[in-house]
Design a protein around this motif. Sequence first.
Motif, PDB file in Angstrom:
ATOM      1  N   LEU A   1      54.093 -57.801 132.122  1.00 36.97           N
ATOM      2  CA  LEU A   1      54.773 -56.615 132.637  1.00 36.97           C
ATOM      3  C   LEU A   1      56.206 -56.962 133.019  1.00 36.97           C
ATOM      4  CD1 LEU A   1      54.575 -53.652 133.700  1.00 36.97           C
ATOM      5  CD2 LEU A   1      54.009 -54.634 135.912  1.00 36.97           C
ATOM      6  N   GLU A   2      56.365 -58.040 133.776  1.00 39.42           N
ATOM      7  CA  GLU A   2      57.703 -58.426 134.223  1.00 39.42           C
ATOM      8  C   GLU A   2      58.600 -58.781 133.048  1.00 39.42           C
ATOM      9  OE1 GLU A   2      57.376 -59.990 138.762  1.00 39.42           O
ATOM     10  OE2 GLU A   2      57.218 -61.475 137.163  1.00 39.42           O
ATOM     11  N   GLU A   3      58.041 -59.554 132.124  1.00 35.77           N
ATOM     12  CA  GLU A   3      58.817 -59.963 130.958  1.00 35.77           C
ATOM     13  C   GLU A   3      59.301 -58.754 130.172  1.00 35.77           C
ATOM     14  OE1 GLU A   3      57.595 -63.177 127.812  1.00 35.77           O
ATOM     15  OE2 GLU A   3      56.824 -61.235 127.183  1.00 35.77           O
ATOM     16  N   CYS A   4      58.372 -57.812 129.970  1.00 37.17           N
ATOM     17  CA  CYS A   4      58.681 -56.633 129.163  1.00 37.17           C
ATOM     18  C   CYS A   4      59.775 -55.799 129.826  1.00 37.17           C
ATOM     19  CB  CYS A   4      57.399 -55.830 128.969  1.00 37.17           C
ATOM     20  SG  CYS A   4      57.615 -54.339 128.044  1.00 37.17           S
ATOM     21  N   VAL A   5      59.634 -55.555 131.136  1.00 31.87           N
ATOM     22  CA  VAL A   5      60.617 -54.722 131.832  1.00 31.87           C
ATOM     23  C   VAL A   5      61.969 -55.421 131.876  1.00 31.87           C
ATOM     24  CG1 VAL A   5      61.202 -53.726 134.058  1.00 31.87           C
ATOM     25  CG2 VAL A   5      58.897 -53.486 133.168  1.00 31.87           C
ATOM     26  N   LYS A   6      61.946 -56.720 132.140  1.00 31.36           N
ATOM     27  CA  LYS A   6      63.200 -57.473 132.198  1.00 31.36           C
ATOM     28  C   LYS A   6      63.923 -57.382 130.862  1.00 31.36           C
ATOM     29  CE  LYS A   6      62.798 -61.034 134.955  1.00 31.36           C
ATOM     30  NZ  LYS A   6      62.198 -62.358 135.228  1.00 31.36           N
ATOM     31  N   LYS A   7      63.162 -57.541 129.796  1.00 27.43           N
ATOM     32  CA  LYS A   7      63.753 -57.501 128.464  1.00 27.43           C
ATOM     33  C   LYS A   7      64.301 -56.103 128.158  1.00 27.43           C
ATOM     34  CE  LYS A   7      63.038 -60.085 124.345  1.00 27.43           C
ATOM     35  NZ  LYS A   7      62.658 -59.560 123.069  1.00 27.43           N
ATOM     36  N   TYR A   8      63.567 -55.097 128.616  1.00 23.76           N
ATOM     37  CA  TYR A   8      63.994 -53.726 128.360  1.00 23.76           C
ATOM     38  C   TYR A   8      65.316 -53.441 129.040  1.00 23.76           C
ATOM     39  CZ  TYR A   8      63.665 -48.640 128.004  1.00 23.76           C
ATOM     40  OH  TYR A   8      63.899 -47.324 127.718  1.00 23.76           O
ATOM     41  N   LEU A   9      65.453 -53.923 130.283  1.00 26.05           N
ATOM     42  CA  LEU A   9      66.681 -53.635 131.037  1.00 26.05           C
ATOM     43  C   LEU A   9      67.843 -54.476 130.535  1.00 26.05           C
ATOM     44  CD1 LEU A   9      65.157 -53.345 134.608  1.00 26.05           C
ATOM     45  CD2 LEU A   9      65.944 -51.501 133.130  1.00 26.05           C
ATOM     46  N   ALA A  10      67.517 -55.643 129.977  1.00 24.51           N
ATOM     47  CA  ALA A  10      68.597 -56.528 129.526  1.00 24.51           C
ATOM     48  C   ALA A  10      69.061 -56.186 128.120  1.00 24.51           C
ATOM     49  CB  ALA A  10      68.112 -57.976 129.569  1.00 24.51           C
ATOM     50  N   ASP A  11      68.249 -55.451 127.382  1.00 30.32           N
ATOM     51  CA  ASP A  11      68.521 -55.191 125.970  1.00 30.32           C
ATOM     52  C   ASP A  11      69.668 -54.204 125.822  1.00 30.32           C
ATOM     53  OD1 ASP A  11      68.424 -54.796 123.293  1.00 30.32           O
ATOM     54  OD2 ASP A  11      66.619 -53.549 123.330  1.00 30.32           O
ATOM     55  N   ASP A  12      70.831 -54.697 125.429  1.00 30.49           N
ATOM     56  CA  ASP A  12      71.978 -53.794 125.288  1.00 30.49           C
ATOM     57  C   ASP A  12      72.127 -53.287 123.863  1.00 30.49           C
ATOM     58  OD1 ASP A  12      72.666 -56.113 124.185  1.00 30.49           O
ATOM     59  OD2 ASP A  12      74.562 -56.382 125.238  1.00 30.49           O
ATOM     60  N   GLY A  13      71.095 -53.452 123.053  1.00 32.62           N
ATOM     61  CA  GLY A  13      71.119 -52.890 121.700  1.00 32.62           C
ATOM     62  C   GLY A  13      71.944 -53.686 120.722  1.00 32.62           C
TER      63      GLY A  13
ATOM     64  N   LEU B   1      59.804 -50.975 124.199  1.00 27.89           N
ATOM     65  CA  LEU B   1      60.836 -52.016 124.120  1.00 27.89           C
ATOM     66  C   LEU B   1      61.265 -52.244 122.679  1.00 27.89           C
ATOM     67  CD1 LEU B   1      62.402 -54.446 125.315  1.00 27.89           C
ATOM     68  CD2 LEU B   1      60.301 -55.757 125.201  1.00 27.89           C
ATOM     69  N   HIS B   2      60.275 -52.196 121.763  1.00 25.31           N
ATOM     70  CA  HIS B   2      60.587 -52.435 120.359  1.00 25.31           C
ATOM     71  C   HIS B   2      60.622 -51.139 119.564  1.00 25.31           C
ATOM     72  CE1 HIS B   2      60.569 -56.771 120.566  1.00 25.31           C
ATOM     73  NE2 HIS B   2      59.575 -56.660 121.425  1.00 25.31           N
ATOM     74  N   SER B   3      60.846 -50.057 120.288  1.00 26.16           N
ATOM     75  CA  SER B   3      60.852 -48.751 119.650  1.00 26.16           C
ATOM     76  C   SER B   3      62.077 -48.597 118.756  1.00 26.16           C
ATOM     77  CB  SER B   3      60.851 -47.693 120.738  1.00 26.16           C
ATOM     78  OG  SER B   3      61.212 -46.457 120.218  1.00 26.16           O
ATOM     79  N   GLU B   4      61.922 -47.729 117.763  1.00 25.40           N
ATOM     80  CA  GLU B   4      63.054 -47.421 116.885  1.00 25.40           C
ATOM     81  C   GLU B   4      64.124 -46.641 117.647  1.00 25.40           C
ATOM     82  OE1 GLU B   4      62.872 -48.026 113.194  1.00 25.40           O
ATOM     83  OE2 GLU B   4      61.551 -49.433 114.218  1.00 25.40           O
ATOM     84  N   ILE B   5      63.644 -45.764 118.507  1.00 28.65           N
ATOM     85  CA  ILE B   5      64.551 -44.870 119.215  1.00 28.65           C
ATOM     86  C   ILE B   5      64.721 -45.413 120.630  1.00 28.65           C
ATOM     87  CG2 ILE B   5      64.866 -42.510 120.017  1.00 28.65           C
ATOM     88  CD1 ILE B   5      62.692 -41.855 117.716  1.00 28.65           C
ATOM     89  N   GLN B   6      65.921 -45.794 120.962  1.00 26.12           N
ATOM     90  CA  GLN B   6      66.162 -46.453 122.242  1.00 26.12           C
ATOM     91  C   GLN B   6      67.093 -45.643 123.131  1.00 26.12           C
ATOM     92  OE1 GLN B   6      64.869 -48.866 123.707  1.00 26.12           O
ATOM     93  NE2 GLN B   6      63.728 -49.950 122.112  1.00 26.12           N
ATOM     94  N   ALA B   7      66.797 -45.634 124.417  1.00 24.20           N
ATOM     95  CA  ALA B   7      67.705 -45.013 125.370  1.00 24.20           C
ATOM     96  C   ALA B   7      68.975 -45.851 125.456  1.00 24.20           C
ATOM     97  CB  ALA B   7      67.042 -44.946 126.738  1.00 24.20           C
ATOM     98  N   PRO B   8      70.131 -45.193 125.673  1.00 22.48           N
ATOM     99  CA  PRO B   8      71.369 -45.959 125.773  1.00 22.48           C
ATOM    100  C   PRO B   8      71.302 -46.983 126.909  1.00 22.48           C
ATOM    101  CG  PRO B   8      71.783 -43.597 125.981  1.00 22.48           C
ATOM    102  CD  PRO B   8      70.335 -43.760 125.793  1.00 22.48           C
ATOM    103  N   TYR B   9      71.942 -48.096 126.685  1.00 21.41           N
ATOM    104  CA  TYR B   9      71.902 -49.201 127.639  1.00 21.41           C
ATOM    105  C   TYR B   9      72.327 -48.759 129.034  1.00 21.41           C
ATOM    106  CZ  TYR B   9      73.186 -53.674 129.744  1.00 21.41           C
ATOM    107  OH  TYR B   9      73.300 -54.737 130.581  1.00 21.41           O
ATOM    108  N   ASN B  10      73.385 -47.950 129.075  1.00 21.57           N
ATOM    109  CA  ASN B  10      73.922 -47.549 130.371  1.00 21.57           C
ATOM    110  C   ASN B  10      72.933 -46.710 131.153  1.00 21.57           C
ATOM    111  OD1 ASN B  10      76.433 -48.741 129.920  1.00 21.57           O
ATOM    112  ND2 ASN B  10      76.946 -47.055 128.549  1.00 21.57           N
ATOM    113  N   LEU B  11      72.208 -45.889 130.418  1.00 20.48           N
ATOM    114  CA  LEU B  11      71.209 -45.040 131.054  1.00 20.48           C
ATOM    115  C   LEU B  11      70.118 -45.904 131.679  1.00 20.48           C
ATOM    116  CD1 LEU B  11      70.739 -42.098 131.459  1.00 20.48           C
ATOM    117  CD2 LEU B  11      69.452 -42.015 129.350  1.00 20.48           C
ATOM    118  N   ARG B  12      69.727 -46.950 130.934  1.00 16.46           N
ATOM    119  CA  ARG B  12      68.708 -47.847 131.453  1.00 16.46           C
ATOM    120  C   ARG B  12      69.207 -48.538 132.719  1.00 16.46           C
ATOM    121  NH1 ARG B  12      67.179 -51.206 126.301  1.00 16.46           N
ATOM    122  NH2 ARG B  12      68.693 -49.911 125.232  1.00 16.46           N
ATOM    123  N   CYS B  13      70.489 -48.923 132.680  1.00 17.97           N
ATOM    124  CA  CYS B  13      71.068 -49.591 133.842  1.00 17.97           C
ATOM    125  C   CYS B  13      71.023 -48.689 135.067  1.00 17.97           C
ATOM    126  CB  CYS B  13      72.522 -49.970 133.569  1.00 17.97           C
ATOM    127  SG  CYS B  13      72.646 -51.388 132.511  1.00 17.97           S
ATOM    128  N   ALA B  14      71.202 -47.387 134.818  1.00 22.24           N
ATOM    129  CA  ALA B  14      71.278 -46.448 135.928  1.00 22.24           C
ATOM    130  C   ALA B  14      70.021 -46.494 136.788  1.00 22.24           C
ATOM    131  CB  ALA B  14      71.504 -45.038 135.395  1.00 22.24           C
TER     132      ALA B  14
END
Lengths: 527, 527
Positions: free
Chosen positions: A230-242, A322-335
Amino acid sequence: MNGKKGSIVIKIDDRPETGKKDSGDVGESPAKKWIRDVWQFAKEDMNRITFSLKVGLAVLLVSLLILIRAPYEVFGTSIIWSILTVAIMFEYTVGATFNRGFNRALGSLLAGIFAITMMQVAMACGQIAEPYIIALSIFFVGAITSFMKLYPSLVPYEYGFRVILFTYCLIIISGYRMGNPIRTAMDRMYSIAIGGIVTVLVNSLVFPIWAGEQLHLELVGSFNAVADSLEECVKKYLADDGSSHPEFSKTVMDDFADEPAFHKCRATLNSSAKFEAVANSAKWEPPHGRFRHFFYPWSEYVKVGAVLRHCAYEVMALHGCLHSEIQAPYNLRCAFQPEILDATNQAAELLRSLGKDINNMKRSLQTNLLKRVHSSTERLQRSIDMHSYLLTSSHEIQDCPPKLPISQPSNTVTCTSKDSLSQVEKSESNNEKPNSADTKPVQGDSYHETMRKQQRRLYSWPSREVDDYEDGDVDTEMLQKMRTFESTAALSLATFTSLLIEFVARLDHLVDATDLLAKMAKFKEDY
Amino acid sequence: MNGKKGSIVIKIDDRPETGKKDSGDVGESPAKKWIRDVWQFAKEDMNRITFSLKVGLAVLLVSLLILIRAPYEVFGTSIIWSILTVAIMFEYTVGATFNRGFNRALGSLLAGIFAITMMQVAMACGQIAEPYIIALSIFFVGAITSFMKLYPSLVPYEYGFRVILFTYCLIIISGYRMGNPIRTAMDRMYSIAIGGIVTVLVNSLVFPIWAGEQLHLELVGSFNAVADSLEECVKKYLADDGSSHPEFSKTVMDDFADEPAFHKCRATLNSSAKFEAVANSAKWEPPHGRFRHFFYPWSEYVKVGAVLRHCAYEVMALHGCLHSEIQAPYNLRCAFQPEILDATNQAAELLRSLGKDINNMKRSLQTNLLKRVHSSTERLQRSIDMHSYLLTSSHEIQDCPPKLPISQPSNTVTCTSKDSLSQVEKSESNNEKPNSADTKPVQGDSYHETMRKQQRRLYSWPSREVDDYEDGDVDTEMLQKMRTFESTAALSLATFTSLLIEFVARLDHLVDATDLLAKMAKFKEDY
């Protein structure tokens, strides 16, 4: 056959499941590397060495019955059957050995009884009919046992059916050729019994490896695996700037090589069969070590495992996001980063704490942790709710650009570092005046114009300025398509958080299931 | 041991995995029911009967070598080893039997060579040292083979290691006691070879059951299982009006008894080990039936299976949404029903068509179906995008009630029955005038008042009238909490659709993987 053998060998080389850590040294000889891999494998779990030496000891003990003259003269050549029994019956855990021994014993017994009965029947029918009756009975025993072992509820006893088949054949045929089937059967039984007894004694008295202990540790490990993943996945999701999004199919084939915790979590998901098998073995074991009372609730372990797996499916879905084709913009995730991280950490801590309690055989209510998980999730929910305009964006904003009094409800959110969100708010309040003129719904071209403008502002936010795009001539149709896509992209963040919240919701059931286990296994209470 | 045995028996009774359909008749005797269950089980797959009869035939043939006088006089008593070989080597499919035979043959050969070598060494060391050397060698062979069979990449050859162990012990011990180890070894080899040859011939010539065919059908079945499960899940989601929501833990324990397709889908998810095992067996098989060329790409089947499983994880997530704690209101789900259903049906059709093509060994591009899936998903995306205010609701609507010109962009959506959505639009346009006065942001109490009002209207929509609530005095704090929850609930619909869209996105990769399989397996082209 050579070609086929070759392809198998390649497959073995393809999967160096152990020794992955040793990839550092390159200029090493293969033999040296292989030895170090094996050593690493043995060190990971010293029980493996113990098991191997125990098997050696058991076959040695049985062999001594032949190598030393005295027992050999008593038992005769049929003693070699006890070696076969050891080789086939010796399993990794005590419970599995007992289980297999039971299969072997019952199978041999049934086969023996049936063979002797059949022999008497055949002999009573006269010398001419005898071989025909024997042949026919062999055919039917073969067919019936083979059919029965395919039956789903009898699959665990597959080995027992094989034992019935060959024991029956051996006894009835030796009886026919060598006369005195009862003597043959008895001799065989003795030596099988000796082999079985040696196996059971060595397995359960010399450094026993208990299936119960394995199951216990396996369950604790699963809790940690899900928490890590869980932690790994969320961390990766938030760090992934596309910036570095490799091909999906490549990722699938590489099997997400850079996500070790994910592998452990997926292994947990696929472990249901293993869990049941080990629990099944554990049921055969007498009270031992930490598990000191009879009728220990091993099946509760399986149930907790099932609920945990239900939680883990949610982690798989997050991993899918996390590995989805359609990704939320990085900035939105940061928010939403602080809230997401907080909820994740609390949930992972609760999971680890549950695992630790099981490991220490303690029963505690986890009220504090559960409360903290709930409040942090509630914060996340509220934050999403507050700023949901960021997620769906398109239509409302056409009419009312984000000049809404965000700062006013925002003070109910008690987050610590909300720099990203306040940045959004600022960047939007900068544009407040020029846009407020467009607040009224405008039809036709000018309406679309406004919409497009705000659209672009929102999605290029906050790295680019609105006016950069003002002069460009963008095709409306194309924009419409892009907008739809972008809206879905933003919604993907909503999906991610929803899944996270659902994960937390399921934790309640996990706490319940764990508590039931603690109660039934009489863990010591610790409030 | 009796108590334990009892608990196992109960477990068997707990899981009547077959014969579920027969629950209609109640007043039937258990024996009669049991016979009918077994008959049902046999009828499901006639190969089971074939397999059983084949095993009977094989043991019968080997027994004849002893029962008939002539061959018995040639081979002697060691022929009983061939019966053991048949009982142990006979597997369900041709490939698995070849594989097991290879294990047995190589294991016996290695053990034989090693035993004879060791015997010479021991004899050379003199009569006193001989038994010690033999005992030591037995111990080491036992320990080393047991350790090696634990090694992950060698686990498939577990049986081979067992064979090495007991063959080695048997040869070296009989050699020691009976003299002439080479003669003993040779006799043993002959009879094992005879057993092996009979097994292989019967298994591959008499109604052979090919692992390749099984793998082929298994993959096709998986496609259908995922398609069925997707449809079932979506249908259930749209039909679920929240009236009958049983306890989650009960649902988990009941294992979602009313969702047969879900079980099949989960079985597909857990089938990775089975897929690999069957593919591994299939590699051992010569060209046969429909699979007529050498080096048939069986491993591609495993890869397609992996990509399909990746799609199935998305279905599991959808299923998670269905049984989620936090649910979108029924009416909201109804609003998007046509688009969701359309996308689902198209996706399921594509899946089934892919499965059918594999089944018929046809290679077609699926362009039309893929295009239709894409356009229906796009419609769903656009519809969500259009009406996203329904999903997030709270803040935007404070300022701008949904009087936006929905009907204008709505004509780009080409759905057939949009009654639910247009109903929403109507019910909202009715309230257009009174609300448009509040469009400007209002601070303080009156702002909250407006907000609350609209909030309630949205969530009680469309079954209740706004004015019903006007007089009630609701606590603001409570409302705030409720609102957060409701917003998350509405977002759960967004989650559901996102997951559905992601599922469709992954279908592209599935089409690619299937096409690669079709190319490599040289399916006949059909454009």
